[in-house]
Design a protein around this motif. Sequence first.
Motif, PDB file in Angstrom:
ATOM      1  N   GLN A  72      48.821  21.846  -8.349  1.00 51.93           N
ATOM      2  CA  GLN A  72      48.674  22.877  -7.311  1.00 51.93           C
ATOM      3  C   GLN A  72      47.614  22.490  -6.285  1.00 51.93           C
ATOM      4  O   GLN A  72      47.791  22.705  -5.085  1.00 51.93           O
ATOM      5  N   MET A  73      46.513  21.901  -6.748  1.00 50.90           N
ATOM      6  CA  MET A  73      45.460  21.480  -5.840  1.00 50.90           C
ATOM      7  C   MET A  73      45.971  20.407  -4.889  1.00 50.90           C
ATOM      8  O   MET A  73      45.676  20.428  -3.696  1.00 50.90           O
ATOM      9  N   ILE A  74      46.761  19.483  -5.403  1.00 52.66           N
ATOM     10  CA  ILE A  74      47.324  18.427  -4.564  1.00 52.66           C
ATOM     11  C   ILE A  74      48.238  19.030  -3.500  1.00 52.66           C
ATOM     12  O   ILE A  74      48.131  18.695  -2.316  1.00 52.66           O
ATOM     13  N   VAL A  75      49.116  19.933  -3.900  1.00 46.90           N
ATOM     14  CA  VAL A  75      50.042  20.565  -2.949  1.00 46.90           C
ATOM     15  C   VAL A  75      49.264  21.336  -1.882  1.00 46.90           C
ATOM     16  O   VAL A  75      49.590  21.271  -0.692  1.00 46.90           O
ATOM     17  N   ARG A  76      48.209  22.043  -2.287  1.00 41.56           N
ATOM     18  CA  ARG A  76      47.391  22.804  -1.322  1.00 41.56           C
ATOM     19  C   ARG A  76      46.635  21.897  -0.356  1.00 41.56           C
ATOM     20  O   ARG A  76      46.310  22.304   0.764  1.00 41.56           O
ATOM     21  N   SER A  77      46.341  20.677  -0.750  1.00 39.19           N
ATOM     22  CA  SER A  77      45.532  19.777   0.074  1.00 39.19           C
ATOM     23  C   SER A  77      46.298  19.185   1.255  1.00 39.19           C
ATOM     24  O   SER A  77      45.688  18.849   2.270  1.00 39.19           O
ATOM     25  N   TYR A  78      47.599  19.043   1.155  1.00 37.44           N
ATOM     26  CA  TYR A  78      48.356  18.408   2.241  1.00 37.44           C
ATOM     27  C   TYR A  78      48.210  19.108   3.585  1.00 37.44           C
ATOM     28  O   TYR A  78      47.986  18.437   4.598  1.00 37.44           O
ATOM     29  N   PRO A  79      48.351  20.423   3.667  1.00 43.51           N
ATOM     30  CA  PRO A  79      48.250  21.043   5.001  1.00 43.51           C
ATOM     31  C   PRO A  79      46.824  21.146   5.549  1.00 43.51           C
ATOM     32  O   PRO A  79      46.636  21.466   6.712  1.00 43.51           O
ATOM     33  N   GLU A  80      45.820  20.865   4.726  1.00 46.29           N
ATOM     34  CA  GLU A  80      44.443  20.918   5.198  1.00 46.29           C
ATOM     35  C   GLU A  80      44.166  19.725   6.123  1.00 46.29           C
ATOM     36  O   GLU A  80      44.866  18.710   6.056  1.00 46.29           O
ATOM     37  N   PRO A  81      43.139  19.832   6.965  1.00 46.76           N
ATOM     38  CA  PRO A  81      42.809  18.697   7.853  1.00 46.76           C
ATOM     39  C   PRO A  81      42.534  17.429   7.038  1.00 46.76           C
ATOM     40  O   PRO A  81      41.938  17.487   5.958  1.00 46.76           O
ATOM     41  N   ASN A  82      42.989  16.302   7.574  1.00 50.40           N
ATOM     42  CA  ASN A  82      42.781  15.017   6.900  1.00 50.40           C
ATOM     43  C   ASN A  82      41.292  14.701   6.793  1.00 50.40           C
ATOM     44  O   ASN A  82      40.508  15.041   7.669  1.00 50.40           O
ATOM     45  N   LYS A  83      40.937  14.048   5.708  1.00 56.80           N
ATOM     46  CA  LYS A  83      39.543  13.668   5.468  1.00 56.80           C
ATOM     47  C   LYS A  83      39.301  12.246   5.980  1.00 56.80           C
ATOM     48  O   LYS A  83      40.148  11.374   5.855  1.00 56.80           O
ATOM     49  N   THR A  84      38.130  12.040   6.535  1.00 49.86           N
ATOM     50  CA  THR A  84      37.699  10.704   6.933  1.00 49.86           C
ATOM     51  C   THR A  84      36.989  10.059   5.747  1.00 49.86           C
ATOM     52  O   THR A  84      36.691  10.734   4.737  1.00 49.86           O
ATOM     53  N   PHE A  85      36.673   8.782   5.897  1.00 52.62           N
ATOM     54  CA  PHE A  85      35.915   8.125   4.831  1.00 52.62           C
ATOM     55  C   PHE A  85      34.560   8.802   4.648  1.00 52.62           C
ATOM     56  O   PHE A  85      34.097   8.980   3.518  1.00 52.62           O
ATOM     57  N   ALA A  86      33.934   9.210   5.730  1.00 55.64           N
ATOM     58  CA  ALA A  86      32.640   9.912   5.636  1.00 55.64           C
ATOM     59  C   ALA A  86      32.801  11.217   4.857  1.00 55.64           C
ATOM     60  O   ALA A  86      31.933  11.573   4.048  1.00 55.64           O
ATOM     61  N   ASP A  87      33.904  11.921   5.092  1.00 55.92           N
ATOM     62  CA  ASP A  87      34.175  13.156   4.338  1.00 55.92           C
ATOM     63  C   ASP A  87      34.327  12.848   2.849  1.00 55.92           C
ATOM     64  O   ASP A  87      33.784  13.562   1.996  1.00 55.92           O
ATOM     65  N   LEU A  88      35.068  11.787   2.545  1.00 58.57           N
ATOM     66  CA  LEU A  88      35.293  11.418   1.145  1.00 58.57           C
ATOM     67  C   LEU A  88      33.983  11.006   0.476  1.00 58.57           C
ATOM     68  O   LEU A  88      33.723  11.383  -0.667  1.00 58.57           O
ATOM     69  N   ARG A  89      33.161  10.264   1.188  1.00 56.09           N
ATOM     70  CA  ARG A  89      31.860   9.854   0.646  1.00 56.09           C
ATOM     71  C   ARG A  89      31.004  11.084   0.348  1.00 56.09           C
ATOM     72  O   ARG A  89      30.389  11.186  -0.715  1.00 56.09           O
ATOM     73  N   ALA A  90      31.011  12.051   1.249  1.00 54.63           N
ATOM     74  CA  ALA A  90      30.257  13.285   1.026  1.00 54.63           C
ATOM     75  C   ALA A  90      30.792  14.034  -0.191  1.00 54.63           C
ATOM     76  O   ALA A  90      30.012  14.583  -0.983  1.00 54.63           O
ATOM     77  N   MET A  91      32.109  14.044  -0.359  1.00 53.70           N
ATOM     78  CA  MET A  91      32.705  14.707  -1.528  1.00 53.70           C
ATOM     79  C   MET A  91      32.238  14.046  -2.822  1.00 53.70           C
ATOM     80  O   MET A  91      31.978  14.733  -3.817  1.00 53.70           O
TER      81      MET A  91
END
Length: 115
Positions: A72-91
């Motif tokens: 469910q989390m994966i399905v919910r993530s698709y319509p959200e804004p795409n993450k940059t590498f900086a976003d992923l690093r922060a996560m």
Amino acid sequence: LLQHRHDCANRCVGQTLTLYREFVDEASRLYIDSLTRDTPDLTRLVALYALISRMRVLSSPKVIEEAETVGQMIVRSYPEPNKTFADLRAMVYEHAFDPLRSFSESCREELEGLK
């Protein structure tokens, strides 16, 4: 007879471990895909849910619940804004980049109970 039961139990545990590994691999690929793309690969998404269906035969309700939460989390993530590498690093630094942690912990508990 006792040896036969032991062999069957070992085979069952081996099948379960393989199933969980396949789920983790597929969910991991789909998760990063969902964070960086807008359009899901429907074939792979259906394959993930097929793995969950296979779990319904072998796994505890807790493991199935955790697997469904990941899907469910994966399905919910698709319509959200795409993450940059900086976003992923922060996560990663915020410990928000481990969607399979609860699933993995539930699997470990289940497998320890089978021993």
